[in-house]
Design a protein around this motif. Sequence first.
Motif, PDB file in Angstrom:
ATOM      1  N   ALA A 289       0.847  -1.195   0.000  1.00 46.87           N
ATOM      2  CA  ALA A 289       0.000   0.000   0.000  1.00 46.87           C
ATOM      3  C   ALA A 289       0.880   1.242   0.000  1.00 46.87           C
ATOM      4  O   ALA A 289       1.974   1.237   0.550  1.00 46.87           O
ATOM      5  CB  ALA A 289      -0.902  -0.002   1.229  1.00 46.87           C
ATOM      6  N   SER A 290       0.354   2.320  -0.597  1.00 43.44           N
ATOM      7  CA  SER A 290       1.094   3.575  -0.599  1.00 43.44           C
ATOM      8  C   SER A 290       0.430   4.644   0.268  1.00 43.44           C
ATOM      9  O   SER A 290       0.989   5.715   0.448  1.00 43.44           O
ATOM     10  CB  SER A 290       1.274   4.089  -2.032  1.00 43.44           C
ATOM     11  OG  SER A 290       0.012   4.312  -2.617  1.00 43.44           O
ATOM     12  N   THR A 291      -0.773   4.358   0.781  1.00 45.20           N
ATOM     13  CA  THR A 291      -1.455   5.280   1.695  1.00 45.20           C
ATOM     14  C   THR A 291      -2.084   4.458   2.828  1.00 45.20           C
ATOM     15  O   THR A 291      -2.257   3.236   2.710  1.00 45.20           O
ATOM     16  CB  THR A 291      -2.593   6.064   0.999  1.00 45.20           C
ATOM     17  OG1 THR A 291      -3.601   5.135   0.587  1.00 45.20           O
ATOM     18  CG2 THR A 291      -2.085   6.859  -0.185  1.00 45.20           C
ATOM     19  N   VAL A 292      -2.441   5.164   3.881  1.00 47.59           N
ATOM     20  CA  VAL A 292      -3.141   4.488   4.980  1.00 47.59           C
ATOM     21  C   VAL A 292      -4.458   3.907   4.467  1.00 47.59           C
ATOM     22  O   VAL A 292      -4.826   2.783   4.828  1.00 47.59           O
ATOM     23  CB  VAL A 292      -3.379   5.466   6.152  1.00 47.59           C
ATOM     24  CG1 VAL A 292      -4.282   4.848   7.207  1.00 47.59           C
ATOM     25  CG2 VAL A 292      -2.046   5.908   6.764  1.00 47.59           C
ATOM     26  N   ALA A 293      -5.153   4.634   3.615  1.00 44.15           N
ATOM     27  CA  ALA A 293      -6.434   4.155   3.073  1.00 44.15           C
ATOM     28  C   ALA A 293      -6.258   2.831   2.338  1.00 44.15           C
ATOM     29  O   ALA A 293      -7.063   1.898   2.521  1.00 44.15           O
ATOM     30  CB  ALA A 293      -7.042   5.195   2.146  1.00 44.15           C
ATOM     31  N   GLU A 294      -5.235   2.722   1.514  1.00 38.70           N
ATOM     32  CA  GLU A 294      -4.995   1.472   0.779  1.00 38.70           C
ATOM     33  C   GLU A 294      -4.688   0.332   1.745  1.00 38.70           C
ATOM     34  O   GLU A 294      -5.164  -0.792   1.552  1.00 38.70           O
ATOM     35  CB  GLU A 294      -3.844   1.643  -0.211  1.00 38.70           C
ATOM     36  CG  GLU A 294      -4.177   2.506  -1.401  1.00 38.70           C
ATOM     37  CD  GLU A 294      -2.980   2.709  -2.320  1.00 38.70           C
ATOM     38  OE1 GLU A 294      -3.121   3.525  -3.248  1.00 38.70           O
ATOM     39  OE2 GLU A 294      -1.912   2.073  -2.119  1.00 38.70           O
ATOM     40  N   ALA A 295      -3.903   0.629   2.768  1.00 31.10           N
ATOM     41  CA  ALA A 295      -3.570  -0.405   3.751  1.00 31.10           C
ATOM     42  C   ALA A 295      -4.826  -0.887   4.467  1.00 31.10           C
ATOM     43  O   ALA A 295      -5.037  -2.096   4.643  1.00 31.10           O
ATOM     44  CB  ALA A 295      -2.555   0.140   4.750  1.00 31.10           C
ATOM     45  N   LEU A 296      -5.677   0.069   4.876  1.00 31.63           N
ATOM     46  CA  LEU A 296      -6.913  -0.310   5.563  1.00 31.63           C
ATOM     47  C   LEU A 296      -7.820  -1.124   4.647  1.00 31.63           C
ATOM     48  O   LEU A 296      -8.440  -2.101   5.079  1.00 31.63           O
ATOM     49  CB  LEU A 296      -7.648   0.935   6.055  1.00 31.63           C
ATOM     50  CG  LEU A 296      -6.977   1.718   7.176  1.00 31.63           C
ATOM     51  CD1 LEU A 296      -7.789   2.964   7.506  1.00 31.63           C
ATOM     52  CD2 LEU A 296      -6.774   0.858   8.415  1.00 31.63           C
ATOM     53  N   GLU A 297      -7.903  -0.731   3.388  1.00 28.59           N
ATOM     54  CA  GLU A 297      -8.753  -1.443   2.434  1.00 28.59           C
ATOM     55  C   GLU A 297      -8.329  -2.913   2.323  1.00 28.59           C
ATOM     56  O   GLU A 297      -9.170  -3.813   2.297  1.00 28.59           O
ATOM     57  CB  GLU A 297      -8.672  -0.748   1.075  1.00 28.59           C
ATOM     58  CG  GLU A 297      -9.601  -1.317   0.021  1.00 28.59           C
ATOM     59  CD  GLU A 297      -9.531  -0.505  -1.264  1.00 28.59           C
ATOM     60  OE1 GLU A 297      -9.416  -1.146  -2.328  1.00 28.59           O
ATOM     61  OE2 GLU A 297      -9.578   0.726  -1.206  1.00 28.59           O
ATOM     62  N   ILE A 298      -7.053  -3.157   2.267  1.00 29.13           N
ATOM     63  CA  ILE A 298      -6.544  -4.527   2.163  1.00 29.13           C
ATOM     64  C   ILE A 298      -6.868  -5.316   3.434  1.00 29.13           C
ATOM     65  O   ILE A 298      -7.350  -6.451   3.377  1.00 29.13           O
ATOM     66  CB  ILE A 298      -5.025  -4.509   1.899  1.00 29.13           C
ATOM     67  CG1 ILE A 298      -4.748  -3.946   0.516  1.00 29.13           C
ATOM     68  CG2 ILE A 298      -4.428  -5.903   2.073  1.00 29.13           C
ATOM     69  CD1 ILE A 298      -3.295  -3.587   0.269  1.00 29.13           C
ATOM     70  N   VAL A 299      -6.634  -4.701   4.578  1.00 23.84           N
ATOM     71  CA  VAL A 299      -6.895  -5.378   5.849  1.00 23.84           C
ATOM     72  C   VAL A 299      -8.394  -5.668   6.002  1.00 23.84           C
ATOM     73  O   VAL A 299      -8.786  -6.766   6.411  1.00 23.84           O
ATOM     74  CB  VAL A 299      -6.368  -4.528   7.030  1.00 23.84           C
ATOM     75  CG1 VAL A 299      -6.844  -5.087   8.355  1.00 23.84           C
ATOM     76  CG2 VAL A 299      -4.853  -4.455   6.992  1.00 23.84           C
ATOM     77  N   PHE A 300      -9.233  -4.694   5.654  1.00 26.06           N
ATOM     78  CA  PHE A 300     -10.679  -4.892   5.786  1.00 26.06           C
ATOM     79  C   PHE A 300     -11.188  -5.946   4.799  1.00 26.06           C
ATOM     80  O   PHE A 300     -12.152  -6.657   5.095  1.00 26.06           O
ATOM     81  CB  PHE A 300     -11.433  -3.581   5.584  1.00 26.06           C
ATOM     82  CG  PHE A 300     -11.176  -2.552   6.656  1.00 26.06           C
ATOM     83  CD1 PHE A 300     -10.813  -2.925   7.948  1.00 26.06           C
ATOM     84  CD2 PHE A 300     -11.295  -1.207   6.381  1.00 26.06           C
ATOM     85  CE1 PHE A 300     -10.578  -1.984   8.938  1.00 26.06           C
ATOM     86  CE2 PHE A 300     -11.069  -0.253   7.359  1.00 26.06           C
ATOM     87  CZ  PHE A 300     -10.711  -0.638   8.641  1.00 26.06           C
ATOM     88  N   ALA A 301     -10.566  -6.058   3.649  1.00 26.86           N
ATOM     89  CA  ALA A 301     -10.967  -7.092   2.687  1.00 26.86           C
ATOM     90  C   ALA A 301     -10.686  -8.487   3.252  1.00 26.86           C
ATOM     91  O   ALA A 301     -11.466  -9.415   3.047  1.00 26.86           O
ATOM     92  CB  ALA A 301     -10.233  -6.895   1.368  1.00 26.86           C
ATOM     93  N   ASP A 302      -9.573  -8.597   3.978  1.00 26.26           N
ATOM     94  CA  ASP A 302      -9.218  -9.889   4.574  1.00 26.26           C
ATOM     95  C   ASP A 302      -9.992 -10.162   5.855  1.00 26.26           C
ATOM     96  O   ASP A 302     -10.153 -11.324   6.243  1.00 26.26           O
ATOM     97  CB  ASP A 302      -7.716  -9.931   4.878  1.00 26.26           C
ATOM     98  CG  ASP A 302      -6.875  -9.972   3.612  1.00 26.26           C
ATOM     99  OD1 ASP A 302      -7.430 -10.281   2.538  1.00 26.26           O
ATOM    100  OD2 ASP A 302      -5.667  -9.699   3.712  1.00 26.26           O
ATOM    101  N   HIS A 303     -10.437  -9.093   6.544  1.00 26.65           N
ATOM    102  CA  HIS A 303     -11.129  -9.235   7.833  1.00 26.65           C
ATOM    103  C   HIS A 303     -12.321  -8.273   7.851  1.00 26.65           C
ATOM    104  O   HIS A 303     -12.279  -7.231   8.511  1.00 26.65           O
ATOM    105  CB  HIS A 303     -10.180  -8.938   8.999  1.00 26.65           C
ATOM    106  CG  HIS A 303      -8.932  -9.759   8.949  1.00 26.65           C
ATOM    107  ND1 HIS A 303      -8.896 -11.072   9.365  1.00 26.65           N
ATOM    108  CD2 HIS A 303      -7.697  -9.474   8.475  1.00 26.65           C
ATOM    109  CE1 HIS A 303      -7.681 -11.552   9.175  1.00 26.65           C
ATOM    110  NE2 HIS A 303      -6.939 -10.606   8.634  1.00 26.65           N
TER     111      HIS A 303
END
Length: 89
Positions: free
Chosen positions: A23-37
């Motif tokens: 991820a290059s932003t906090v939003a992208e990181a959160l999106e990935i984590v929320f997709a998995d959980h």
Amino acid sequence: MPKVSFTANLRRHVDCPEQVVTASTVAEALEIVFADHPRLKTYVLDEQGTLHRHMAILVNGQAIRERQHFALPVAEDDEIFIMQALSGG
């Protein structure tokens, strides 16, 4: 790649192990984590996508002020820590 981790108190309620994301932003990181959980998202964000008042996001130990869009850039070695405020006596 940035690492996303969670307070132990939050991990007690929702499956959210530490995760390394691309991820290059906090939003992208959160999106990935929320997709998995997916259940984790409702603990962290309200129905408008705003960070719940009792939650905080820190990047490399510094609390971010943004409560909704999370556009803050992150680097490969950054650590994003999501914590839940506790109160009581």
